[in-house]
Design a protein around this motif. Structure first.
Motif, PDB file in Angstrom:
ATOM      1  N   ILE A 164      -1.664   9.281   0.329  1.00 48.33           N
ATOM      2  CA  ILE A 164      -2.231   8.634   1.514  1.00 48.33           C
ATOM      3  C   ILE A 164      -3.630   8.100   1.220  1.00 48.33           C
ATOM      4  CG2 ILE A 164      -3.141   9.070   3.831  1.00 48.33           C
ATOM      5  CD1 ILE A 164      -0.730  10.883   4.318  1.00 48.33           C
ATOM      6  N   VAL A 165      -4.425   8.871   0.501  1.00 50.72           N
ATOM      7  CA  VAL A 165      -5.785   8.433   0.175  1.00 50.72           C
ATOM      8  C   VAL A 165      -5.750   7.143  -0.638  1.00 50.72           C
ATOM      9  CG1 VAL A 165      -7.854   9.019  -1.143  1.00 50.72           C
ATOM     10  CG2 VAL A 165      -6.812  10.722   0.355  1.00 50.72           C
ATOM     11  N   TYR A 166      -4.904   7.100  -1.664  1.00 55.53           N
ATOM     12  CA  TYR A 166      -4.803   5.884  -2.470  1.00 55.53           C
ATOM     13  C   TYR A 166      -4.247   4.720  -1.651  1.00 55.53           C
ATOM     14  CZ  TYR A 166      -5.999   8.113  -6.898  1.00 55.53           C
ATOM     15  OH  TYR A 166      -6.662   8.741  -7.910  1.00 55.53           O
ATOM     16  N   ALA A 167      -3.268   4.990  -0.799  1.00 56.13           N
ATOM     17  CA  ALA A 167      -2.677   3.927   0.021  1.00 56.13           C
ATOM     18  C   ALA A 167      -3.710   3.320   0.967  1.00 56.13           C
ATOM     19  CB  ALA A 167      -1.491   4.476   0.812  1.00 56.13           C
ATOM     20  N   ALA A 168      -4.600   4.155   1.473  1.00 55.23           N
ATOM     21  CA  ALA A 168      -5.624   3.672   2.395  1.00 55.23           C
ATOM     22  C   ALA A 168      -6.661   2.789   1.698  1.00 55.23           C
ATOM     23  CB  ALA A 168      -6.314   4.855   3.060  1.00 55.23           C
ATOM     24  N   GLN A 169      -6.780   2.884   0.394  1.00 56.03           N
ATOM     25  CA  GLN A 169      -7.774   2.112  -0.348  1.00 56.03           C
ATOM     26  C   GLN A 169      -7.304   0.696  -0.686  1.00 56.03           C
ATOM     27  OE1 GLN A 169      -8.535   4.411  -3.850  1.00 56.03           O
ATOM     28  NE2 GLN A 169      -9.714   5.968  -2.761  1.00 56.03           N
ATOM     29  N   LYS A 206       1.970   4.862  -5.034  1.00 60.86           N
ATOM     30  CA  LYS A 206       3.411   4.953  -5.302  1.00 60.86           C
ATOM     31  C   LYS A 206       3.724   6.147  -6.199  1.00 60.86           C
ATOM     32  CE  LYS A 206       7.206   2.243  -7.235  1.00 60.86           C
ATOM     33  NZ  LYS A 206       7.563   0.973  -7.875  1.00 60.86           N
ATOM     34  N   THR A 207       2.934   6.324  -7.246  1.00 55.15           N
ATOM     35  CA  THR A 207       3.151   7.440  -8.174  1.00 55.15           C
ATOM     36  C   THR A 207       3.058   8.776  -7.463  1.00 55.15           C
ATOM     37  OG1 THR A 207       2.314   6.154 -10.037  1.00 55.15           O
ATOM     38  CG2 THR A 207       2.290   8.560 -10.267  1.00 55.15           C
ATOM     39  N   TRP A 208       2.013   8.951  -6.650  1.00 58.98           N
ATOM     40  CA  TRP A 208       1.837  10.235  -5.971  1.00 58.98           C
ATOM     41  C   TRP A 208       2.888  10.454  -4.884  1.00 58.98           C
ATOM     42  CZ3 TRP A 208      -0.489  14.360  -7.633  1.00 58.98           C
ATOM     43  CH2 TRP A 208      -1.461  14.230  -8.610  1.00 58.98           C
ATOM     44  N   ASN A 253       0.816  -1.223   0.000  1.00 63.50           N
ATOM     45  CA  ASN A 253       0.000   0.000   0.000  1.00 63.50           C
ATOM     46  C   ASN A 253       0.848   1.271   0.000  1.00 63.50           C
ATOM     47  OD1 ASN A 253       0.876   0.216   2.672  1.00 63.50           O
ATOM     48  ND2 ASN A 253      -1.075  -0.441   3.521  1.00 63.50           N
ATOM     49  N   HIS A 254       2.133   1.169   0.233  1.00 65.68           N
ATOM     50  CA  HIS A 254       3.059   2.308   0.198  1.00 65.68           C
ATOM     51  C   HIS A 254       2.689   3.402   1.207  1.00 65.68           C
ATOM     52  CE1 HIS A 254       4.829   0.532  -3.364  1.00 65.68           C
ATOM     53  NE2 HIS A 254       3.639   0.483  -3.922  1.00 65.68           N
ATOM     54  N   LEU A 255       1.959   3.028   2.256  1.00 64.29           N
ATOM     55  CA  LEU A 255       1.530   4.018   3.240  1.00 64.29           C
ATOM     56  C   LEU A 255       2.693   4.701   3.969  1.00 64.29           C
ATOM     57  CD1 LEU A 255      -0.916   5.415   4.467  1.00 64.29           C
ATOM     58  CD2 LEU A 255      -1.042   3.587   6.147  1.00 64.29           C
ATOM     59  N   PRO A 256       3.746   3.987   4.378  1.00 66.19           N
ATOM     60  CA  PRO A 256       4.851   4.699   5.042  1.00 66.19           C
ATOM     61  C   PRO A 256       5.483   5.771   4.151  1.00 66.19           C
ATOM     62  CG  PRO A 256       5.052   2.342   5.393  1.00 66.19           C
ATOM     63  CD  PRO A 256       3.960   2.529   4.389  1.00 66.19           C
ATOM     64  N   TRP A 257       5.655   5.450   2.857  1.00 68.18           N
ATOM     65  CA  TRP A 257       6.217   6.438   1.934  1.00 68.18           C
ATOM     66  C   TRP A 257       5.257   7.607   1.743  1.00 68.18           C
ATOM     67  CZ3 TRP A 257      11.076   6.075   1.655  1.00 68.18           C
ATOM     68  CH2 TRP A 257      11.693   4.835   1.674  1.00 68.18           C
ATOM     69  N   ALA A 258       3.973   7.314   1.681  1.00 65.35           N
ATOM     70  CA  ALA A 258       2.979   8.373   1.507  1.00 65.35           C
ATOM     71  C   ALA A 258       3.008   9.335   2.694  1.00 65.35           C
ATOM     72  CB  ALA A 258       1.593   7.762   1.339  1.00 65.35           C
ATOM     73  N   ILE A 259       3.091   8.781   3.902  1.00 67.08           N
ATOM     74  CA  ILE A 259       3.126   9.632   5.096  1.00 67.08           C
ATOM     75  C   ILE A 259       4.424  10.434   5.142  1.00 67.08           C
ATOM     76  CG2 ILE A 259       3.238   9.586   7.616  1.00 67.08           C
ATOM     77  CD1 ILE A 259       1.333   7.147   7.475  1.00 67.08           C
ATOM     78  N   ALA A 260       5.543   9.786   4.843  1.00 64.01           N
ATOM     79  CA  ALA A 260       6.832  10.477   4.893  1.00 64.01           C
ATOM     80  C   ALA A 260       6.894  11.624   3.883  1.00 64.01           C
ATOM     81  CB  ALA A 260       7.968   9.483   4.633  1.00 64.01           C
ATOM     82  N   THR A 261       6.428  11.372   2.655  1.00 61.37           N
ATOM     83  CA  THR A 261       6.491  12.442   1.662  1.00 61.37           C
ATOM     84  C   THR A 261       5.498  13.550   1.971  1.00 61.37           C
ATOM     85  OG1 THR A 261       4.992  11.229   0.181  1.00 61.37           O
ATOM     86  CG2 THR A 261       7.364  10.984  -0.192  1.00 61.37           C
TER      87      THR A 261
END
Length: 95
Positions: free
Chosen positions: A42-47, A68-70, A21-29
């Motif tokens: 984060i929204v996409y990772a949560a889905q 990942k893209t975002w 889900n790439h959530l850690p990267w989403a939060i860090a960025t």
């Protein structure tokens, strides 16, 4: 006394595990780089996990790729804005 029938089992998501889900990267960025693009990540990772559990494997994979893209977009924007700020600060001090 008759009991109601048991509810049907939840849909199966097939074999294997959900895509990352790439959530850690989403939060860090989001915190370190670019807030708007990071929030989209984060929204996409949560889905991802909820779509996988609902049996929507294609949707889960698409949300994973979008997250990942975002996250990458957020990181790149953060670096570009930081570099521009650095150059402006150097030019401001040299005058």
């Amino acid at each position: 006394m008759a009991y109601p029938p048991a509810p049907p089992p939840p849909p199966t998501s097939g074999a294997g595990s959900p895509p990352p889900n790439h959530l850690p990267w989403a939060i860090a960025t989001t915190i370190l780089c670019c807030l708007p693009a990071g929030v989209v990540s984060i929204v996409y990772a949560a889905q991802v996990n909820s779509k996988w559990q609902a049996g929507d494997q294609a949707g889960a994979l698409k949300s994973s790729n979008n997250a990942k893209t975002w996250a990458i977009v957020s990181a790149v924007l953060g670096v570009v804005v930081g570099a521009i700020y650095f150059v402006i600060a150097l030019l401001g001090n040299s005058s």
